[in-house]
Design a protein around this motif. Structure first.
Motif, PDB file in Angstrom:
ATOM      1  N   ARG A 147       8.859 -10.861  10.377  1.00  0.00           N
ATOM      2  CA  ARG A 147       7.598 -11.190   9.701  1.00  0.00           C
ATOM      3  C   ARG A 147       7.441 -12.701   9.562  1.00  0.00           C
ATOM      4  NH1 ARG A 147       7.436  -7.308   4.390  1.00  0.00           N
ATOM      5  NH2 ARG A 147       9.035  -5.859   5.131  1.00  0.00           N
ATOM      6  N   ALA A 148       8.525 -13.368   9.213  1.00  0.00           N
ATOM      7  CA  ALA A 148       8.449 -14.821   9.057  1.00  0.00           C
ATOM      8  C   ALA A 148       8.177 -15.505  10.400  1.00  0.00           C
ATOM      9  CB  ALA A 148       9.743 -15.344   8.445  1.00  0.00           C
ATOM     10  N   GLU A 149       8.834 -15.035  11.461  1.00  0.00           N
ATOM     11  CA  GLU A 149       8.634 -15.636  12.788  1.00  0.00           C
ATOM     12  C   GLU A 149       7.195 -15.446  13.272  1.00  0.00           C
ATOM     13  OE1 GLU A 149      11.433 -13.723  15.284  1.00  0.00           O
ATOM     14  OE2 GLU A 149      13.209 -14.688  14.381  1.00  0.00           O
ATOM     15  N   ARG A 150       6.601 -14.313  12.946  1.00  0.00           N
ATOM     16  CA  ARG A 150       5.259 -13.984  13.449  1.00  0.00           C
ATOM     17  C   ARG A 150       4.205 -14.113  12.341  1.00  0.00           C
ATOM     18  NH1 ARG A 150       5.972  -8.154  16.068  1.00  0.00           N
ATOM     19  NH2 ARG A 150       3.799  -8.567  16.637  1.00  0.00           N
ATOM     20  N   ARG A 151       4.455 -14.985  11.369  1.00  0.00           N
ATOM     21  CA  ARG A 151       3.591 -15.096  10.203  1.00  0.00           C
ATOM     22  C   ARG A 151       2.128 -15.304  10.587  1.00  0.00           C
ATOM     23  NH1 ARG A 151       3.991 -16.124   4.938  1.00  0.00           N
ATOM     24  NH2 ARG A 151       6.264 -16.313   5.073  1.00  0.00           N
ATOM     25  N   ALA A 152       1.855 -16.288  11.443  1.00  0.00           N
ATOM     26  CA  ALA A 152       0.467 -16.600  11.789  1.00  0.00           C
ATOM     27  C   ALA A 152      -0.201 -15.417  12.482  1.00  0.00           C
ATOM     28  CB  ALA A 152       0.420 -17.837  12.673  1.00  0.00           C
ATOM     29  N   GLU A 153       0.528 -14.777  13.398  1.00  0.00           N
ATOM     30  CA  GLU A 153      -0.036 -13.644  14.139  1.00  0.00           C
ATOM     31  C   GLU A 153      -0.326 -12.466  13.223  1.00  0.00           C
ATOM     32  OE1 GLU A 153       1.373 -10.446  17.583  1.00  0.00           O
ATOM     33  OE2 GLU A 153       2.792 -11.907  16.749  1.00  0.00           O
ATOM     34  N   LEU A 154       0.636 -12.092  12.381  1.00  0.00           N
ATOM     35  CA  LEU A 154       0.475 -10.918  11.518  1.00  0.00           C
ATOM     36  C   LEU A 154      -0.568 -11.156  10.432  1.00  0.00           C
ATOM     37  CD1 LEU A 154       4.231  -9.910  11.111  1.00  0.00           C
ATOM     38  CD2 LEU A 154       2.529  -8.867  12.616  1.00  0.00           C
ATOM     39  N   THR A 155      -0.536 -12.341   9.824  1.00  0.00           N
ATOM     40  CA  THR A 155      -1.524 -12.641   8.784  1.00  0.00           C
ATOM     41  C   THR A 155      -2.926 -12.684   9.364  1.00  0.00           C
ATOM     42  OG1 THR A 155       0.127 -13.916   7.554  1.00  0.00           O
ATOM     43  CG2 THR A 155      -2.183 -14.278   6.984  1.00  0.00           C
ATOM     44  N   GLY A 156      -3.071 -13.291  10.528  1.00  0.00           N
ATOM     45  CA  GLY A 156      -4.386 -13.333  11.171  1.00  0.00           C
ATOM     46  C   GLY A 156      -4.897 -11.943  11.510  1.00  0.00           C
ATOM     47  N   ALA A 157      -4.001 -11.059  11.984  1.00  0.00           N
ATOM     48  CA  ALA A 157      -4.411  -9.690  12.314  1.00  0.00           C
ATOM     49  C   ALA A 157      -4.818  -8.921  11.064  1.00  0.00           C
ATOM     50  CB  ALA A 157      -3.275  -8.966  13.032  1.00  0.00           C
ATOM     51  N   LEU A 158      -4.082  -9.085   9.961  1.00  0.00           N
ATOM     52  CA  LEU A 158      -4.433  -8.410   8.714  1.00  0.00           C
ATOM     53  C   LEU A 158      -5.789  -8.877   8.196  1.00  0.00           C
ATOM     54  CD1 LEU A 158      -0.951  -8.463   6.956  1.00  0.00           C
ATOM     55  CD2 LEU A 158      -2.255  -6.394   7.511  1.00  0.00           C
ATOM     56  N   ARG A 159      -6.038 -10.171   8.242  1.00  0.00           N
ATOM     57  CA  ARG A 159      -7.317 -10.689   7.761  1.00  0.00           C
ATOM     58  C   ARG A 159      -8.470 -10.250   8.652  1.00  0.00           C
ATOM     59  NH1 ARG A 159      -5.097 -16.767   6.142  1.00  0.00           N
ATOM     60  NH2 ARG A 159      -4.287 -16.150   4.083  1.00  0.00           N
ATOM     61  N   ALA A 160      -8.245 -10.191   9.964  1.00  0.00           N
ATOM     62  CA  ALA A 160      -9.298  -9.729  10.871  1.00  0.00           C
ATOM     63  C   ALA A 160      -9.613  -8.256  10.632  1.00  0.00           C
ATOM     64  CB  ALA A 160      -8.871  -9.952  12.323  1.00  0.00           C
ATOM     65  N   ALA A 161      -8.568  -7.439  10.443  1.00  0.00           N
ATOM     66  CA  ALA A 161      -8.787  -6.018  10.158  1.00  0.00           C
ATOM     67  C   ALA A 161      -9.505  -5.844   8.828  1.00  0.00           C
ATOM     68  CB  ALA A 161      -7.442  -5.279  10.139  1.00  0.00           C
ATOM     69  N   ALA A 162      -9.171  -6.681   7.843  1.00  0.00           N
ATOM     70  CA  ALA A 162      -9.844  -6.604   6.538  1.00  0.00           C
ATOM     71  C   ALA A 162     -11.322  -6.960   6.670  1.00  0.00           C
ATOM     72  CB  ALA A 162      -9.159  -7.537   5.547  1.00  0.00           C
ATOM     73  N   ARG A 163     -11.645  -7.950   7.497  1.00  0.00           N
ATOM     74  CA  ARG A 163     -13.063  -8.301   7.700  1.00  0.00           C
ATOM     75  C   ARG A 163     -13.823  -7.164   8.361  1.00  0.00           C
ATOM     76  NH1 ARG A 163     -10.732 -13.463   8.727  1.00  0.00           N
ATOM     77  NH2 ARG A 163     -10.583 -13.020  10.957  1.00  0.00           N
ATOM     78  N   ARG A 164     -13.185  -6.492   9.316  1.00  0.00           N
ATOM     79  CA  ARG A 164     -13.841  -5.345   9.951  1.00  0.00           C
ATOM     80  C   ARG A 164     -14.069  -4.235   8.938  1.00  0.00           C
ATOM     81  NH1 ARG A 164      -9.867  -6.223  13.958  1.00  0.00           N
ATOM     82  NH2 ARG A 164      -8.768  -4.326  13.301  1.00  0.00           N
ATOM     83  N   ALA A 165     -13.088  -3.984   8.074  1.00  0.00           N
ATOM     84  CA  ALA A 165     -13.213  -2.907   7.090  1.00  0.00           C
ATOM     85  C   ALA A 165     -14.255  -3.230   6.031  1.00  0.00           C
ATOM     86  CB  ALA A 165     -11.854  -2.651   6.425  1.00  0.00           C
ATOM     87  N   ALA A 166     -14.366  -4.497   5.641  1.00  0.00           N
ATOM     88  CA  ALA A 166     -15.321  -4.885   4.594  1.00  0.00           C
ATOM     89  C   ALA A 166     -16.752  -4.784   5.075  1.00  0.00           C
ATOM     90  CB  ALA A 166     -15.015  -6.300   4.113  1.00  0.00           C
ATOM     91  N   GLY A 167     -17.013  -5.164   6.316  1.00  0.00           N
ATOM     92  CA  GLY A 167     -18.362  -5.072   6.861  1.00  0.00           C
ATOM     93  C   GLY A 167     -19.374  -5.832   6.031  1.00  0.00           C
ATOM     94  N   ALA A 168     -20.461  -5.148   5.673  1.00  0.00           N
ATOM     95  CA  ALA A 168     -21.551  -5.780   4.922  1.00  0.00           C
ATOM     96  C   ALA A 168     -21.170  -6.083   3.480  1.00  0.00           C
ATOM     97  CB  ALA A 168     -22.786  -4.884   4.957  1.00  0.00           C
ATOM     98  N   HIS A 169     -20.052  -5.522   2.984  1.00  0.00           N
ATOM     99  CA  HIS A 169     -19.646  -5.762   1.595  1.00  0.00           C
ATOM    100  C   HIS A 169     -18.929  -7.099   1.423  1.00  0.00           C
ATOM    101  CE1 HIS A 169     -20.645  -1.650   0.317  1.00  0.00           C
ATOM    102  NE2 HIS A 169     -20.078  -1.231   1.427  1.00  0.00           N
TER     103      HIS A 169
END
Length: 496
Positions: A261-283
């Motif tokens: 997780r530490a080695e791939r911090r930027a990749e994993l955090t970016g993927a989580l935030r992108a998935a969260a933006r997709r889930a939030a949508g118009a909200h």
């Protein structure tokens, strides 16, 4: 609703599978007998597949208890829900109906219509052979006797080996795969795996050939399985994080070791935030100032069947709430005192009361309290001095407040009655764990809206329906809400 979202009949941290199934069976029977119209209307809500199948079966087994109007509405709800369920779940349900000898005219019509709507029964005959065979026999579909347009499928199901070749490409690939290795890659992945083993194919070669025919879920499961057994020093398995839903992505992140997780911090955090933006949508950005209390105590480790599921829901909600809040107006507090969300782990007691005090206190003058005897806070992100009282407080926890026991309920009671009677701060508790003893999810306080949650993506919809749990909305408002959901779900006017 809470039970139908969270309970899956599987072992949880504090209850085994038998307790789960017994509790759920009683609850379904009780609601169906006493509130049948509400029970049927639950099919239009965001319940999980396990409970949807139980509701469909219960309604079909007790069709004689419904009025003609109720049966018409139930038929539309059942048809709409079956269209959303995964095919293996539906075929399993059809098998249960056959074993229970449920064979009334409505049941046969529903099964026949579902099979007629399948895009390719030849594909189903290969991939779900036993399930399709059972359904065809139960409703006496003409292909079973070798007549009609589906005669070839009937021959494949009931007289295998009689035809020297099949016109349907999938059926013929299955025939050729018995002796021809090249035909294996033409079959569905789960069927091809068996033939690959029979032919002695190397796993890497088989996966490369089978990739084009794998479903998204099969690809994710295969990639996760490969990543779980990766040896130190071996190359990182190429897992496509961009297509993972938010909660499943959180589960994948938690399956990795701390070093990965530490080695791939930027990749994993970016993927989580992108998935969260997709889930939030118009909200996105519409919830104002949001503070969250997130449970990463030892009980969030879940069970062998639902490993780290509660913690994954909390991690996914953390990223989703950050998107739902106004820019820069989110603050997440973990019960362990951890400040690095990417490195959370199930640990320690559950000091929900202390964390809720931190979340509700304006000015942040106390700072974030660590769990009693807890580890040092991970990372360097400071607390939020000067933070204002939140517009929303969201608590993600199984509700077992134990450090000290009952403090969370008292804090919320005093806050609501004495400090915020005007309800300027909306408080919602979302709970990912079904409580067998209470036939519900465990609650923190009587005046706090509590909703069951399975996937963090459902959070905005759950907050909408959680208001009924506070007791401030009457049965008329609930009936009107269900009427709207039923009409939207079935595409026709209807009542619940």
């Amino acid at each position: 609703m809470n039970a139908a979202i969270t309970a899956t009949g599987q072992r949880e941290f504090r209850s085994d599978a038998d307790e789960q199934r017994l509790s759920l069976e009683f609850l379904h029977t009780y609601v169906r007998v006493n509130y049948r119209r509400v029970y049927a209307a639950s099919l239009a809500l965001d319940i999980n597949h396990h409970n949807a199948a139980l509701i469909v079966r219960g309604l079909l087994e007790t069709a004689g208890e419904a009025s003609p109007e109720e049966r018409r509405t139930e038929g539309r709800l059942i048809a709409a829900r079956l269209a959303l369920l995964p095919p293996p779940r539906v075929y399993r349900l059809f098998g249960e109906l056959r074993r229970a000898k449920v064979n009334n005219r409505r049941t046969r019509a529903i099964m026949r219509d579902w099979l007629a709507a399948r895009p390719d029964l030849g594909h189903d005959a290969v991939k779900y052979r036993t399930g399709l065979k059972t359904a065809v026999r139960h409703i006496h579909l003409p292909c079973a006797d070798g007549s009609g347009p589906s005669a070839e499928i009937g021959a494949f199901l009931f007289r295998p080996g009689r035809l020297r070749r099949y016109e349907h490409g999938m059926l013929d690939a299955w025939r050729r795969a018995h002796y021809e290795q090249g035909a294996v890659s033409e079959l569905p992945f789960t069927v091809a795996e068996g033939f690959a083993g029979r032919h002695g194919m190397k796993r890497e070669v088989f996966l490369k050939r089978a990739a084009p025919r794998m479903t998204r879920l099969e690809r994710l499961r295969t990639q996760e399985a490969q990543a779980a057994v990766r040896r130190p020093g071996s190359p990182v398995v190429d897992v496509d994080l961009t297509v993972m839903p938010l909660t499943r992505l959180a589960l994948y992140v938690l399956s990795l070791g701390f070093e990965q997780r530490a080695e791939r911090r930027a990749e994993l955090t970016g993927a989580l935030r992108a998935a969260a933006r997709r889930a939030a949508g118009a909200h996105a950005g519409s919830w104002g100032r949001v503070h969250a209390v997130l449970d990463d105590s030892f009980s969030s480790s879940g069970s062998g069947q639902k490993r780290r599921r509660p913690l994954a829901v909390a991690l996914a909600c953390h990223h989703l709430l950050e998107v739902l809040a106004a820019p820069g107006a989110y603050r997440g507090l973990w019960t362990s005192g951890a400040r690095d969300a990417l490195l959370v782990r199930p640990w320690g007691p559950t000091p929900l009361g202390m964390r809720i005090l931190d979340a509700l206190e304006s000015g942040g003058c106390r700072g974030d309290r660590a769990a009693p005897g807890g580890p040092e806070a991970i990372g360097t992100t400071p607390s939020s001095p000067g933070a204002a009282v939140p517009d929303r407080l969201v608590i993600v926890s199984d509700g077992w407040d134990n450090a000290p026991a009952g403090l969370a309920g008292e804090v919320l009671r005093v806050w609501r009655q004495r400090l915020d009677p005007a309800r300027r701060t909306a408080v919602v508790h979302v709970n990912p764990v079904y409580d067998t003893a209470g036939f519900d999810v465990r609650r923190l306080a009587a005046g706090v809206a509590t909703a069951g949650i399975r996937d963090a993506e459902d959070l905005p919809a759950l907050v909408e329906i959680a208001r009924f749990a506070e007791g401030r909305s009457g049965p008329e408002e609930l009936s009107a809400y269900l009427d709207r959901r039923v009409a939207r779900f079935t595409g026709v006017g209807g009542g619940a």
